[in-house]
Motif scaffolding. Sequence first.
Motif: not given
Length: 338
Positions: A211-228
């Motif tokens: 993984w390279q974060d310039d090609k793929l990234s998640f915002t903090a709210d996206a991570q929270a939604a994944i966990y939810a």
Amino acid sequence: MYETYYGLSGRPFSLRPDPHFFFGSKGHTRAMAYLEYGLSQGEGFIVVTGEIGAGKTTLVRTLFQQIESDGFVVAHIVNTQLNCDDTLKMVASCFGLPCEDGASKPVILARLETFLRGCGAQGKRALLVIDEAQNLTPRVVEELRMLSNFQTDSESLLQTFLLGQPEFRVTLHRQDMQQLRQRVIASYHLGPMDQADTQSYVEHRLCTVGWQDDKLSFTADAQAAIYAYSGGIPRKTNHLCDRLLLMGFLEEIRHFTAAEVQIVVQDIEQEFGQPVQPEGIAAVALDEGETAIFSNQYPALLDERILRVEKTLGSVLSVLKKIVRGQAVANLSVDNLE
């Protein structure tokens, strides 16, 4: 499909249990310590329970990958909807022993004992792994306990791992399971990951495939939604993230927010859950003999799905056009060289 688009060497969120992707969350690290302790004892039963998709099988496969395979003979049973006789035949078969239909229980037991003693004579340990143990009947569990009686004067010839969902503990606490409980030398319940571990889990699996974060990234709210949505269950996390990256590839999204996560969650819930009637749609009575699939709520949902499919097809066509143009340019360059 999406691996090349995101610069990944493989699928990071496959659903199959793969030790290559093992992530040592707080719970999984503790569970591994219990397993290692139980394995070091060389006898009895080791019990691991957890919710569906919690990572029990991956945990045990990771343990076996870490140990020296030359010193162990492992049989892994995943079909547990069996009676006592069939279970014994399955154990024998998984150890590579003949178990023809006409073979009686005494014959199967004799073959197992001969095999286990042969392993002991060669300095090898026999391990039996039972997946989906919650499906075992008390009689089958008792039959497995009897196999632990195979031993020499100095050591046990068979050690058994029982992996199951939480309801397996109900079986273990039955009054007639006392003898088995006395032989359980290590037991652990694998719970879900917390939000911090879930985020680290997602990043760990991505890093494993470059993984390279310039090609793929998640915002903090996206991570929270994944966990939810996943509740910290690894398999649910994999399912959601795999679908999320597929949608991102089709719609050329590299940076995900909670909005994209919610779209995928809604898709999953509509496919596998009960559709919810959209607001503002009046109820219409069905004619006699008309099935529920033609009720008023479905045309609106189908319209929404058709629009989404059309959008997806448009994205696919766009990608195909880019590929075709790229090939045309490559062929033109080759022609010029010639």
